[in-house]
Write a protein that holds these residues in place. Sequence first.
Motif, short mmCIF file in Angstrom:
data_model
loop_
_atom_site.label_atom_id
_atom_site.label_comp_id
_atom_site.label_asym_id
_atom_site.label_seq_id
_atom_site.Cartn_x
_atom_site.Cartn_y
_atom_site.Cartn_z
N UNK A 30 -9.93 -50.26 1.37
CA UNK A 30 -10.69 -51.55 0.80
C UNK A 30 -11.99 -51.18 0.08
N UNK A 31 -12.38 -51.71 -0.84
CA UNK A 31 -13.44 -51.39 -1.69
C UNK A 31 -14.81 -51.87 -1.25
N UNK A 32 -14.96 -52.77 -0.25
CA UNK A 32 -16.04 -53.17 0.23
C UNK A 32 -16.06 -53.46 1.75
N UNK A 33 -17.13 -53.58 2.51
CA UNK A 33 -17.33 -53.76 4.04
C UNK A 33 -17.11 -55.20 4.24
N UNK A 34 -16.72 -55.53 5.49
CA UNK A 34 -16.99 -57.08 5.62
C UNK A 34 -15.86 -57.93 5.99
N UNK A 35 -14.59 -57.75 5.72
CA UNK A 35 -13.49 -58.55 6.05
C UNK A 35 -13.55 -58.31 7.83
N UNK A 48 -12.82 -56.59 14.64
CA UNK A 48 -13.46 -55.58 13.99
C UNK A 48 -13.62 -55.90 12.37
N UNK A 49 -14.71 -55.30 12.06
CA UNK A 49 -14.90 -55.59 10.46
C UNK A 49 -14.46 -54.61 9.57
N UNK A 50 -13.59 -54.71 8.69
CA UNK A 50 -13.30 -53.53 7.52
C UNK A 50 -14.50 -52.77 7.24
N UNK A 51 -14.20 -51.42 7.25
CA UNK A 51 -15.35 -50.50 6.53
C UNK A 51 -14.79 -49.79 5.35
N UNK A 52 -15.33 -50.08 4.42
CA UNK A 52 -15.01 -49.55 3.02
C UNK A 52 -14.31 -48.27 2.89
N UNK A 84 -12.23 -62.93 5.01
CA UNK A 84 -12.02 -62.16 3.90
C UNK A 84 -13.25 -62.03 2.96
N UNK A 85 -13.56 -60.66 2.65
CA UNK A 85 -14.61 -60.64 1.86
C UNK A 85 -14.16 -59.97 0.54
N UNK A 86 -14.31 -60.59 -0.34
CA UNK A 86 -13.79 -60.17 -1.63
C UNK A 86 -12.54 -60.64 -2.19
N UNK A 87 -11.78 -59.91 -2.87
CA UNK A 87 -10.45 -60.37 -3.55
C UNK A 87 -9.45 -60.29 -2.41
N UNK A 88 -9.48 -59.00 -1.52
CA UNK A 88 -8.47 -58.79 -0.60
C UNK A 88 -9.11 -58.76 0.88
#
Length: 102
Positions: A30-35, A48-52, A84-88
């Motif tokens: 992922x390119x950014x944190x937060x999803x 859990x939150x995605x870590x970029x 979802x945070x961002x495009x994906x």
Amino acid sequence: GLWKSEKDWLSWTFRIHQPGEFEVEASIGQTQDGSVFEIAADGQRLQAAVVASGDYTLPKTQTIGRLRFASAGEHTLELRPISKKGAVVMTLWRIDLIPVKE
């Protein structure tokens, strides 16, 4: 693959040979944190939150938590996006269940 829709979810049926506690790891790009996502099995839920990782094509392993399975045999694991945070949501490479030595 590249997971774009928050409405999509996955499930796997798998077999364990011995009951016990397992560390859950996810390899995610992922390119950014937060999803935010949830992993569920046998009535247990981990969020859990995605870590970029820096790129969708670059997997980064993150520890999600622990699940306990009371019996050997078949179980089902579900993975659902919460937000979802961002495009994906993420690019999911794999989910690993690692036995915890007691």
